[in-house]
Each structure stands twice: as structure tokens, then as C-alpha cells.
Write an enzyme that holds these catalytic residues in place. Sequence first.
Site, mmCIF file in Angstrom:
data_model
loop_
_atom_site.group_PDB
_atom_site.id
_atom_site.type_symbol
_atom_site.label_atom_id
_atom_site.label_comp_id
_atom_site.label_asym_id
_atom_site.label_seq_id
_atom_site.Cartn_x
_atom_site.Cartn_y
_atom_site.Cartn_z
ATOM 1 N N VAL A 11 -2.975 5.321 2.520
ATOM 2 C CA VAL A 11 -3.529 4.043 2.961
ATOM 3 C C VAL A 11 -2.796 3.530 4.193
ATOM 4 C CG1 VAL A 11 -3.889 1.620 2.330
ATOM 5 C CG2 VAL A 11 -4.377 3.430 0.680
ATOM 6 N N CYS A 260 -7.069 7.009 -7.163
ATOM 7 C CA CYS A 260 -7.687 5.693 -7.299
ATOM 8 C C CYS A 260 -8.394 5.469 -8.634
ATOM 9 C CB CYS A 260 -8.682 5.469 -6.151
ATOM 10 S SG CYS A 260 -7.903 5.384 -4.531
#
Length: 431
Positions: A11, A260
Site C-alpha cells: 500500500v 486483505c
Amino acid sequence: MKILIIGTGYVGATTAMVFAEIGWQVTGLDIDAGKIERLKKGQLHFHEPGLEDLIAKHVQSGRLRFTTDKAAAIKEHDVIFLCVGTPSLPDGSADLRYVGQAAEDIGRLMKGYKLVVTKSTVPVGTQEQIKKWIEAAQQTAYPFDVASNPEFLREGKAVEDALHPDRIVIGTDSQRATEQLKKLYWSFSCPWIVTTPRTAELIKYASNSFLATKISYMNELARLCDELEVNVKEIAEGMGLDPRIGPSFLQAGLGYGGSCFPKDVSELVTTSRKHHVNLRILEGVTEVNRMQYAYLLDKVRSRLSGFAGKTVAVLGLAFKPDTDDIREAPALRIIDQLLLEQASVQLYDPIASLPGNAAYQAVKFCTSAEDALKGADAIILCTEWPEFAQLDWKKAKKLLKQPNLFDGRNMMDAKRLRALGYYYQGIGSGY
């Protein structure tokens, strides 16, 4: 404004690239000196198509730099994005130790107003906790704001998603923070949602959990399709043409993995229990996904009359193509079970590697798909890498001891393979 990104993983590196690409001066901060040295050379420490080239481009231009110097970085930057990891704890809740450490560092080292933006996926209420951590660490009561700005990146498609987002979500109770974030994202024309921090945090979890639900729903339906002799791929096609449903995430297979969906679903279920609410649908989603790999293994075990003394070729390790991420990958569960039942495992993946622990020393990691197939009694296809579809399966059959192909991603042409003499079994293929 100068932007600081704390955490240079998947990220963080992608977020740094985006802001550099639209013209901002960006610094990536990490305590891992090895990562920082590689990034200074424009090199990524993970695989993500297209990202390394853009990182290198902006390192070369001087718009993007990297450092391990916390004090200087926090002092010099106006906007600080938290992009640190939030892995799952044993009880399913998110581990916020890295978020807490970053918040304390900011409070201790800041010398003026800061806008702190949480990009990491964090439980509902974390924005409020970050404020407390910063305030507790401050030696001087400098003003600051904390906002939530969740990411919606797909591994393997992160560059596309980052540069062309389908929405930008901002959670803040500060007009100053809202104006600054709108200025940062000045070049994007996608829909905006400006809401409360708690709402923004929950939007992220709700989104990932809904996508995981679609996957588990199709995986459970695939089991029924096998019993009814119906092809689940045709069911998915028929469903996906309904615009209220859409075609995405209707592919039955071995289940979801990665960094995730597993942890986000677990955290949302854990949060619900803490507030005395039962999210029974999501509890079912988790259970279906946890056992989906076993459904295919049962078929393989039955075909081979057990695994002891058999050689199984596993094609694909990463949880999806175009990534080297093996976190929660179904292939790992399959390999673990094969080894437990005394099978010999020959593995090939074009990008991903096995963890370097003793548990996998018995696995033969091959340099090509063909090498993995040599002498195998069965093939289990775990990742839909395009090169597996392009393999010369007629020639490959000669390498096998038994031509048994179990397609955990329903990516192969069943009729063609059966015509070549393979025993082919997908998930929900209906026969």
C-alpha cells in the site's frame, strides 16, 4: 504540500507512486533499511506489474525519495499517510501495534501542524485511538488532524486502481483536513465520499467482506452444481449479465486468499461480536472459504485411492496471478495436507516462493511446469497463471505417471483436455 508515507509495503509504495505521479513531492519512510536501499535504486521488494517502473521514474526525477530517518521525515512533512501493516491476531482482530508506534512517533517528533491520514485498513474507531496516541506522546501540544482515507487496491492491478480509482473515500471531522485531501487528489475525477471517520473505516471492511461473500457463495453453489451435473461457469455467466449482480467475483474455485479478504472478514466478524451483533452470513463466508480447498482434495484423494506414496504436481502458489503474495494462499493448505498424508509434492510458480521454513523442505520446487509434472500421479492447479493455459498439454501428458488434472480455478478447457486423454475435474464443472 510535502507528503510522507510511513510504511513502504504494497500500500505504501503504491500510494507514494500515485502522489509522485500527480506532481507532489513524496518521501517514503520505513525502519527496514534493506527495503529503503532497494527503493532508493528504484527497485521493489515485492512483485506488482508496472509499479517498479513508475517508482524508478520518480526516484530518478527526484520527486520520490526514501529514508529511515524518522525525526527528519516527520518534522519536514505537512501530510503523513499511515500505510503500515495491520495483520490478524489469533482471535481474528487487527494488530494495531505498528499503527500505534507510528502515531506515537508522530506525536513525539512533530514540530507543527500535521495532517495524519490512515491509509492502512483499520478497525472502526481507530481514528479516535490514533488521536489519543498522538496526544499522549506530544511534548508540546501542536495542533493536528487525523483522517481516514482507505485504499481499494487489487493485487496485480494496483497501478491501474491507484491511477484510475473508482471512488475516493475521506473520513474526517475537520474542514481543514477535507480541503487538504481534496487538494492532494486534485487530478482525479471519480466520485468522492466525504463522511465521518468511522463510516470511512467501515466502508473498507464492508466492501471487502461483500466481495468475499460473492466468492464463497459461488464456491458453495459449485458443490451443488457437481451433484446436479450443472456447470457453475455457465451459472456465473447467466447471473453476471444481471446488472444488479455483475460478473465480477463469481468465479468458483479454491477460495480467496491474500493480505486483505481473510483478515478483513475476520476483523469485521470480531468487531461485530465485541458489540454483541452476530454477522452470521460472514461467519459462514469464512467457514466456506476455510474448507474449500478440502473439497477439491477429497476428489483427488478418491481418484488416487489415497495420497501415500503418490506424487502430486501443484501448479501455482500465489493466491492469484500477477503477484508473489502467498498469504492465506489455498495452495499452502493443499501442500500442507498432501505432506501430512505422505504424498510427494512437486511445485511450480513463475513468481512466488515457499516460506523458508523446515515444514516445506520436503517439497520439490521446480523451475518449470514441465519439471513439476514429471512422474506425477495427479496435477492440482491452484493459481490461474496464463502460462498454464498455454502449456502444450498433449506433450505434457507424456511426462505424467497418471493423466489426472484437478483444476482448482476452472481455467482450463475441460472438453479439450478430456479429448487428449486426461481425467479432468474442476470445481462445479458438473461432471
